[in-house]
Design a protein around this motif. Sequence first.
Motif, short mmCIF file in Angstrom:
data_model
loop_
_atom_site.label_atom_id
_atom_site.label_comp_id
_atom_site.label_asym_id
_atom_site.label_seq_id
_atom_site.Cartn_x
_atom_site.Cartn_y
_atom_site.Cartn_z
N LEU A 156 20.59 30.27 44.19
CA LEU A 156 20.73 31.53 43.46
C LEU A 156 22.19 31.95 43.32
CD1 LEU A 156 17.74 33.38 45.13
CD2 LEU A 156 17.93 32.95 42.67
N ASP A 157 23.00 31.61 44.30
CA ASP A 157 24.41 32.00 44.25
C ASP A 157 25.21 31.22 43.22
OD1 ASP A 157 24.35 34.09 46.01
OD2 ASP A 157 24.98 32.93 47.76
N THR A 158 24.58 30.22 42.60
CA THR A 158 25.25 29.50 41.51
C THR A 158 24.89 30.08 40.15
OG1 THR A 158 23.47 27.87 41.18
CG2 THR A 158 25.12 27.37 42.89
N ALA A 159 24.02 31.08 40.13
CA ALA A 159 23.47 31.58 38.87
C ALA A 159 24.27 32.74 38.30
CB ALA A 159 22.03 32.02 39.06
N GLU A 160 24.27 32.80 36.96
CA GLU A 160 24.79 33.99 36.27
C GLU A 160 23.68 35.02 36.15
OE1 GLU A 160 27.14 35.14 32.12
OE2 GLU A 160 25.98 33.29 32.24
N TYR A 161 22.47 34.52 35.87
CA TYR A 161 21.30 35.40 35.82
C TYR A 161 20.05 34.61 36.16
CZ TYR A 161 20.68 33.60 30.98
OH TYR A 161 20.54 32.81 29.87
N VAL A 162 18.95 35.36 36.38
CA VAL A 162 17.66 34.77 36.75
C VAL A 162 16.62 35.17 35.71
CG1 VAL A 162 15.85 34.67 38.52
CG2 VAL A 162 18.26 34.87 39.20
N LYS A 166 14.98 39.28 32.51
CA LYS A 166 16.29 38.65 32.70
C LYS A 166 17.06 39.53 33.68
CE LYS A 166 20.57 37.51 30.19
NZ LYS A 166 21.26 37.60 28.87
N VAL A 167 17.48 38.93 34.80
CA VAL A 167 18.11 39.69 35.88
C VAL A 167 19.55 39.21 36.07
CG1 VAL A 167 17.92 40.41 38.28
CG2 VAL A 167 15.85 39.80 37.01
N MET A 168 20.50 40.08 35.80
CA MET A 168 21.91 39.73 35.91
C MET A 168 22.39 39.87 37.36
SD MET A 168 22.61 38.89 32.82
CE MET A 168 24.39 38.65 33.01
N LEU A 169 23.22 38.91 37.77
CA LEU A 169 23.73 38.89 39.14
C LEU A 169 25.23 39.17 39.17
CD1 LEU A 169 21.86 35.73 40.50
CD2 LEU A 169 21.11 38.12 40.54
N HIS A 170 25.72 39.64 40.31
CA HIS A 170 27.15 39.89 40.49
C HIS A 170 27.93 38.57 40.49
CE1 HIS A 170 26.90 44.21 41.72
NE2 HIS A 170 25.66 43.85 42.00
N HIS A 171 29.16 38.63 40.01
CA HIS A 171 30.03 37.45 40.04
C HIS A 171 30.63 37.29 41.43
CE1 HIS A 171 32.88 34.42 38.75
NE2 HIS A 171 33.86 35.13 39.31
N LEU A 172 30.59 36.08 41.94
CA LEU A 172 31.17 35.78 43.25
C LEU A 172 32.60 35.29 43.06
CD1 LEU A 172 28.16 33.88 44.92
CD2 LEU A 172 28.75 36.31 45.11
N ASP A 207 34.58 34.50 45.49
CA ASP A 207 34.85 33.50 46.54
C ASP A 207 33.53 32.95 47.04
OD1 ASP A 207 35.80 31.95 48.58
OD2 ASP A 207 36.54 33.64 49.81
N PRO A 208 32.89 32.04 46.29
CA PRO A 208 31.56 31.54 46.64
C PRO A 208 31.48 30.91 48.03
CG PRO A 208 32.15 30.88 44.42
CD PRO A 208 33.38 31.46 45.03
N ALA A 209 32.58 30.44 48.54
CA ALA A 209 32.56 29.82 49.87
C ALA A 209 32.35 30.85 50.97
CB ALA A 209 33.88 29.07 50.11
N HIS A 210 32.66 32.11 50.68
CA HIS A 210 32.57 33.14 51.71
C HIS A 210 31.75 34.35 51.27
CE1 HIS A 210 36.38 30.93 52.60
NE2 HIS A 210 35.87 30.99 53.83
N ARG A 258 22.89 29.16 34.90
CA ARG A 258 24.30 29.18 35.29
C ARG A 258 25.18 29.50 34.09
NH1 ARG A 258 22.00 24.56 37.71
NH2 ARG A 258 21.74 24.80 39.98
N ALA A 259 26.45 29.79 34.37
CA ALA A 259 27.40 30.16 33.31
C ALA A 259 27.58 29.04 32.30
CB ALA A 259 28.74 30.55 33.93
N ASP A 260 27.40 27.78 32.73
CA ASP A 260 27.56 26.65 31.81
C ASP A 260 26.29 26.38 31.00
OD1 ASP A 260 25.83 25.51 33.63
OD2 ASP A 260 27.24 23.99 34.37
N GLY A 261 25.25 27.20 31.20
CA GLY A 261 24.01 27.04 30.44
C GLY A 261 22.97 26.19 31.13
N SER A 262 23.31 25.54 32.22
CA SER A 262 22.33 24.71 32.92
C SER A 262 21.29 25.59 33.60
CB SER A 262 23.03 23.83 33.96
OG SER A 262 23.69 24.60 34.92
N VAL A 263 20.07 25.04 33.70
CA VAL A 263 18.93 25.79 34.22
C VAL A 263 18.29 25.01 35.36
CG1 VAL A 263 16.67 26.78 33.66
CG2 VAL A 263 18.49 26.81 31.95
#
Length: 678
Positions: free
Chosen positions: A437-443, A456-462, A464-467, A652-657
């Motif tokens: 889920l942390d790789t997603a732009e929305y769900v 369609k559920v928008m998520l916050h931008h990370l 620093d995904p590592a932390h 994801r932001a690149d369009g992958s699902v």
Amino acid sequence: MERLSLARERIEQYETEGVHLSEEMSLFFEKEIHFATMVISEWDFVAAGKLQTAPVMELRQRNEALFQDILPSHYDQSYANPTVAVEKLGTYGKYLCALAAELYSMIPAVYEQDEEMLVIRLELLIEIIGMFETAYEERVEPELKALKDILYWYVSDYCEDVQARRIKAQVNPEKNLFHTRLECDLSDERYLYTYGEYIGDNERKMAEYLSQIPQEQIDAMARTWTEGYRIGFEMTGKDLSKKKTAELRYMIGFERIAKAAVKNLAEIGLKPTMLRSPSSLMEGRTFQRNRVYGTSPNPQFDFDHKEDLALFLDKNLVQRRIECLQSAFEAEKEHANQHGGPAVLETFGEASFEPKDKEEAPKYDKAQQQDMVVYASKAGEITNTYIIGEERSFTIMALPVPSIGANFKEVFAETVKLNTLDYKLYQTIQQHLIDALDTAEYVIVKGQGANKTNMKVMLHHLDDPAHQSNFENCVADVNIPVGEVFTSPVLTGTEGVLHVTNVYLNGLQYKNLELHFEDGCVTTYGCTNFENPEQNQKLIKDTVLFHHDTLPIGEFAIGTNTTAFVAARRLQIEDKLPILIAEKTGPHFAVGDTCYSHEEEVKTYNPDGKELIAKENEKSALRHTDSSTAYFNCHTDITIPYDELAEISIVRADGSVERIIEEGRFVLPGTEKLNEAF
């Protein structure tokens, strides 16, 4: 005591001589006078210590007699029923119906031996009788405004005392209303009748069942409950050592577990506080019972009277109630600052209830709805100021009651198992969900079959995904049992339709509940409970939106407790599950505040060490400029069951699902074990 003596004398005189009014009015007041006489008799009975010595059957009969008029079998003839009152008493019906309901709040005063709370209600009845008798003697119609004014000033004059009592009971351990009940002989049914609440089969059978369970099992259930409370502080980095009290909330009949919980709390330095469920106009009567409570003698009675304040509410009275709450907290500010929050033992399994929306029942107009929104907002601010949100915590655990059915013992045992599932296993599985889920732009969330959900559920931008992470890995701490990952979505761009074919929220059933969202906020809504669409919309606005014109999505979550879902289906109790368990049996959305309301600045971390950054949305961010617009003081979870679910996918932001769930089954690698329960 002098006022009480005078009021008793006047009521006894009315009981002997009757009242001098028109026939129908005489019948109404004579019935209320008879009830007051019965209450006074009960006062003497309690004062004489007979609760401890009277035969159990006598206590049952006395308890039944106090509530007899509003029990379902008698309610169709009761003046406390707004339909009956308006039909028989005409334009005065709504007000006198509210009076009849208010007089039931004398019963708690009797069992607390609270002279003031009893006498002000007796005086209210006497004053209204006097008003009608004077008009009758003068051969004029009683003024409706005068009746309205009496009720108005009754609430305005005494709300300060009532608020002070409730806040003291909530935060001051020396004002604990019910601690002596836990010290009673809990194998003796007599103790149930010391609360001044209606005692039915649920309370009796629950107490009897728990009396037969070995102490070690009672201790284990209580330990699960109170450990959740302790861990809640630990997981959020809050200092439990600063707290001295915790509020225990439970249903009457569960005293053995509550008593064990008190012992556990003492081990971590906490004393219990307890107070009863609101029952008066001055407290703000509600449909849903909480705090320390008994089963409702009649849910329709509660539903009919939940908006009695609408008969006379205005902005001045709202301001008066706010000032009284402020004053009550100020008087107890030291105790309030040391209060840790509630430990709630929730119940489920009560008989299903479909409300009848009666035309004669009082209803808030638009201005009053806004007034109630203002009151809720201010009350939330005041409470958070004195019981500091960033320093308090809570825990909730649910257990069934006997009315759930003949398989109660099996359901109880199954629920205990659910409450003690291996949280380490779920923690690991849920981490796989969060990583994806942390790789997603929305769900994307879609229903199947009769379910029309398409969200369609928008998520916050990370940054620093590592932390950083968007989703909390929720195991069995404050929210028992285990089984969800949740976030506070970004509102902008969140849109679509949320639909559930059948759901129970706060004790009410909703058929085909449907909410439409734009930019994360409710735009239109409906259900099919009633034939009239306007009635359906009013039901939702009153009990889901809590009088707001709209609410934002405060939470999006994916429930992972497939074991609970399957057990509920096997035991045929899906319609009885509390939201505490139901929310773990599928994805859910909450409308209202976020899960981090008033705690946005507290840093929270998942077990993997990542910081949760999705702790606010565009609404709660307004707290920096105007807190009155940032919080809504409500949070209602609406769950889509697995078998109504076509898919949950991340985009994801690149369009992958990537699919998380497909046709009600978990398909994300690492989560397959959740399907074993099916």
